[in-house]
Write a protein that holds these residues in place. Structure first.
Motif, short mmCIF file in Angstrom:
data_model
loop_
_atom_site.label_atom_id
_atom_site.label_comp_id
_atom_site.label_asym_id
_atom_site.label_seq_id
_atom_site.Cartn_x
_atom_site.Cartn_y
_atom_site.Cartn_z
N TRP A 94 -14.28 33.46 -32.41
CA TRP A 94 -14.71 33.23 -33.61
C TRP A 94 -16.17 33.42 -34.01
O TRP A 94 -16.52 33.96 -35.00
CB TRP A 94 -14.31 31.64 -34.10
N GLN A 97 -16.58 36.91 -34.98
CA GLN A 97 -15.95 37.31 -36.27
C GLN A 97 -16.68 36.58 -37.49
O GLN A 97 -17.05 37.41 -38.15
CB GLN A 97 -14.51 36.55 -36.39
N ARG A 101 -18.81 38.91 -40.08
CA ARG A 101 -18.70 38.60 -41.66
C ARG A 101 -20.02 38.37 -42.25
O ARG A 101 -20.17 38.70 -43.55
CB ARG A 101 -17.63 37.38 -41.84
N GLN A 122 -10.52 42.55 -36.58
CA GLN A 122 -10.15 41.05 -36.32
C GLN A 122 -10.76 40.33 -37.31
O GLN A 122 -10.50 39.25 -37.51
CB GLN A 122 -10.50 41.05 -35.12
N ALA A 123 -12.34 40.71 -37.79
CA ALA A 123 -12.83 39.85 -38.61
C ALA A 123 -12.31 40.18 -39.98
O ALA A 123 -13.16 39.56 -41.09
CB ALA A 123 -14.37 40.15 -38.58
#
Length: 315
Positions: A94, A97, A101, A122-123
């Motif tokens: 996380w 990610q 972002r 994945q993000a």
């Protein structure tokens, strides 16, 4: 149509996001051409920072430690290069990610190098984009991220997303960016420095037979600087008509064979003037000019100063 030369713009700012297990090869193939472009142009065309998710040193797959200049959260710029390489799936949590972002708002373009495409996907940052990845991971990538248009290419530029398939492809990608940003003359000179025949290729270049003939022509030019071949002879040796070679080279490099050949010879003359004590007459001969005054005229027209003035400046 490619441009042979372009006026310098503001320096492009790169962030190179490294993870433990990154590839030295990929990093060098990305940064060294940028460094060479700065050196050869005599201008600061590119800036780069090494980044990580936190300030601690990052260790490559072969044990090289790199101390980051900054954390990702503190960086912005034109292009963020995401470079995990080996062990990339361990970095897809996380925190990564969220960091990617957030970085999307601070960097104009996001680029996944080698296996960096996986982390971007994945993000959710490659949804709807065409993208590639290291080919060993392409099947798994296609299955894991059906919303990404995966393709088997060396590199893919799709709007504000860039992906590339590995270390050698990273070199091709950066060479393309140099040519796009600053013209194919500089890209060709960088290619000469790294002794690659696939010089100054366009994004789609190098795959078809026509670009193959341009590469063969460039190789012949490089091998015959001291005793230049005629353009008809070069065309004959690569198996194309002079008109066809002219057309393809202008499309790929933004200049015809005569102009490209002259620049390659003058690049050699500039290197010899700056780095050796050879006389201007000897430099002229090595660059394929029988008359030193002819070299000086061509040199001044190309670089804006004489070989002697360049030598004085270099020293």
């Amino acid at each position: 149509m490619q441009k042979w030369t372009k006026s310098p713009a503001a320096p492009q700012r790169f962030g190179v996001l490294l993870f433990d297990g990154f590839s030295n090869h990929c990093l060098a193939n990305t940064v060294e051409p940028l460094r060479a472009a700065n050196t050869l142009s005599g201008q600061r065309l590119y800036d780069w920072q090494f980044l990580s998710l936190d300030p601690r040193p990052v260790t490559s797959s072969s044990g090289l430690q790199v101390a980051p200049h900054a954390a990702l959260t503190d960086a912005d710029g034109d292009i963020l290069l995401v470079m995990p390489s080996y062990g990339f799936q361990a970095h897809g949590g996380w925190r990564t990610q969220a960091g990617l972002r957030a970085a999307k708002r601070r960097f104009r373009t996001l680029a996944g190098l080698d296996t960096g495409s996986w982390l971007l996907a994945q993000a959710g940052l490659l949804n709807g984009y065409r993208a590639t990845i290291h080919w060993e991971e392409l099947t798994a990538f296609t299955e894991r991220f059906p919303e990404v248009q995966a393709c088997r290419e060396r590199y893919v530029i799709d709007g504000d997303r860039i992906t590339c398939s590995g270390a050698m492809a990273a070199f091709d990608l950066v060479m393309h960016l140099i040519g796009q940003d600053h013209g194919q003359a500089l890209a060709l000179e960088v290619a000469q420095l790294f002794m690659t025949r696939d010089s100054a290729r366009s994004h789609s270049g190098g795959a078809g037979s026509a670009s193959s003939h341009v590469n063969k022509a460039l190789a012949l030019m490089q091998e015959n600087l001291e005793t230049p071949l005629t353009i008809p002879e070069i065309a004959r040796r690569v198996g194309r008509s002079q008109k066809a070679l002219e057309s393809r080279m202008r499309a790929d490099l933004g200049a015809g064979p005569a102009k490209v050949y002259r620049r390659m010879r003058l690049n050699l003359a500039r290197k010899l003037a700056a780095e050796t004590d050879l006389s201007i007459a000897e430099i002229a001969l090595r660059a394929g000019y029988e008359d030193p005054s002819a070299l000086t005229r061509a040199f001044r027209a190309e670089f804006g100063l004489s070989p002697r003035a360049l030598r004085s400046r270099a020293r």
